[in-house]
Design a protein around this motif. Structure first.
Motif, mmCIF file in Angstrom:
data_model
loop_
_atom_site.group_PDB
_atom_site.id
_atom_site.type_symbol
_atom_site.label_atom_id
_atom_site.label_comp_id
_atom_site.label_asym_id
_atom_site.label_seq_id
_atom_site.Cartn_x
_atom_site.Cartn_y
_atom_site.Cartn_z
ATOM 1 N N VAL A 169 0.831 -1.203 0.000
ATOM 2 C CA VAL A 169 0.000 0.000 0.000
ATOM 3 C C VAL A 169 0.870 1.259 0.000
ATOM 4 O O VAL A 169 0.604 2.211 -0.731
ATOM 5 C CB VAL A 169 -0.969 -0.005 1.207
ATOM 6 N N LYS A 170 1.938 1.246 0.823
ATOM 7 C CA LYS A 170 2.843 2.396 0.837
ATOM 8 C C LYS A 170 3.447 2.633 -0.549
ATOM 9 O O LYS A 170 3.579 3.764 -0.998
ATOM 10 C CB LYS A 170 3.959 2.186 1.861
ATOM 11 N N GLY A 171 3.817 1.551 -1.208
ATOM 12 C CA GLY A 171 4.371 1.667 -2.553
ATOM 13 C C GLY A 171 3.356 2.211 -3.543
ATOM 14 O O GLY A 171 3.682 3.051 -4.394
ATOM 15 N N ALA A 172 2.109 1.747 -3.423
ATOM 16 C CA ALA A 172 1.055 2.235 -4.319
ATOM 17 C C ALA A 172 0.794 3.724 -4.099
ATOM 18 O O ALA A 172 0.576 4.481 -5.054
ATOM 19 C CB ALA A 172 -0.230 1.426 -4.094
ATOM 20 N N VAL A 173 0.844 4.151 -2.835
ATOM 21 C CA VAL A 173 0.642 5.573 -2.527
ATOM 22 C C VAL A 173 1.779 6.402 -3.114
ATOM 23 O O VAL A 173 1.548 7.466 -3.705
ATOM 24 C CB VAL A 173 0.514 5.779 -0.999
ATOM 25 N N LYS A 174 3.009 5.916 -2.964
ATOM 26 C CA LYS A 174 4.150 6.637 -3.537
ATOM 27 C C LYS A 174 4.039 6.717 -5.059
ATOM 28 O O LYS A 174 4.361 7.739 -5.658
ATOM 29 C CB LYS A 174 5.467 5.960 -3.150
ATOM 30 N N ARG A 175 3.611 5.630 -5.671
ATOM 31 C CA ARG A 175 3.462 5.639 -7.134
ATOM 32 C C ARG A 175 2.435 6.676 -7.565
ATOM 33 O O ARG A 175 2.647 7.421 -8.522
ATOM 34 C CB ARG A 175 3.029 4.262 -7.637
ATOM 35 N N ALA A 176 1.327 6.741 -6.847
ATOM 36 C CA ALA A 176 0.289 7.712 -7.191
ATOM 37 C C ALA A 176 0.805 9.138 -7.021
ATOM 38 O O ALA A 176 0.569 10.009 -7.873
ATOM 39 C CB ALA A 176 -0.948 7.490 -6.331
ATOM 40 N N ALA A 177 1.552 9.363 -5.924
ATOM 41 C CA ALA A 177 2.122 10.694 -5.698
ATOM 42 C C ALA A 177 3.128 11.044 -6.784
ATOM 43 O O ALA A 177 3.169 12.182 -7.276
ATOM 44 C CB ALA A 177 2.790 10.747 -4.326
ATOM 45 N N GLY A 178 3.930 10.068 -7.177
ATOM 46 C CA GLY A 178 4.918 10.301 -8.232
ATOM 47 C C GLY A 178 4.268 10.608 -9.565
ATOM 48 O O GLY A 178 4.686 11.521 -10.285
ATOM 49 N N LYS A 179 3.226 9.864 -9.897
ATOM 50 C CA LYS A 179 2.526 10.106 -11.167
ATOM 51 C C LYS A 179 1.863 11.482 -11.174
ATOM 52 O O LYS A 179 1.863 12.178 -12.190
ATOM 53 C CB LYS A 179 1.487 9.013 -11.414
ATOM 54 N N THR A 180 1.329 11.866 -10.027
ATOM 55 C CA THR A 180 0.688 13.184 -9.925
ATOM 56 C C THR A 180 1.725 14.291 -10.105
ATOM 57 O O THR A 180 1.513 15.242 -10.858
ATOM 58 C CB THR A 180 -0.014 13.336 -8.566
ATOM 59 N N ARG A 181 2.852 14.154 -9.428
ATOM 60 C CA ARG A 181 3.892 15.175 -9.537
ATOM 61 C C ARG A 181 4.455 15.248 -10.952
ATOM 62 O O ARG A 181 4.766 16.321 -11.463
ATOM 63 C CB ARG A 181 4.999 14.869 -8.538
ATOM 64 N N LYS A 182 4.575 14.092 -11.584
ATOM 65 C CA LYS A 182 5.061 14.051 -12.961
ATOM 66 C C LYS A 182 4.071 14.761 -13.890
ATOM 67 O O LYS A 182 4.460 15.511 -14.790
ATOM 68 C CB LYS A 182 5.250 12.598 -13.390
#
Length: 107
Positions: free
Chosen positions: A57-70
């Motif tokens: 879940v932590k990894g999925a949250v980081k991925r979502a944050a990364g995609k948003t920032r990108k």
């Protein structure tokens, strides 16, 4: 491109003077977002491998944050390109108007 040499796992290339290399200045948000997305993907995969739903879940949250920032970085790049194109077209129009004025003054 011509292959020049390969040493210590680093490949060197010679670029002919007439060839063009596409240049892309990446926004800091784009780079950081891509990095956070990769880190999240790694964390999510490791969580899946060790059987830890919390890490997944932590990894999925980081991925979502990364995609948003990108996406924010890409939007900022698009705005910057649009502004640059607008500025170029405005200055071209000003030059054309000056030429017209100069021709009128000569007649």
């Amino acid at each position: 491109m011509r292959y020049l040499a390969k040493e210590h796992c680093a490949t060197l290339w010679v670029v002919d003077a007439d060839s063009t290399i596409p240049e892309r200045n990446l926004n800091k948000n784009t780079l950081k977002g891509a990095f956070v997305d990769v880190v999240g993907r790694i964390q999510q995969t490791i969580g899946r491998l060790i059987g830890s739903p919390k890490q997944e879940v932590k990894g999925a949250v980081k991925r979502a944050a990364g995609k948003t920032r990108k996406a924010v970085g890409n939007a900022q790049d698009a705005v910057a390109k649009s502004r640059a194109a607008s500025t170029k077209s405005k200055s071209a129009a000003k030059r054309a108007n000056r030429k017209k004025s100069a021709r009128r003054g000569q007649s």
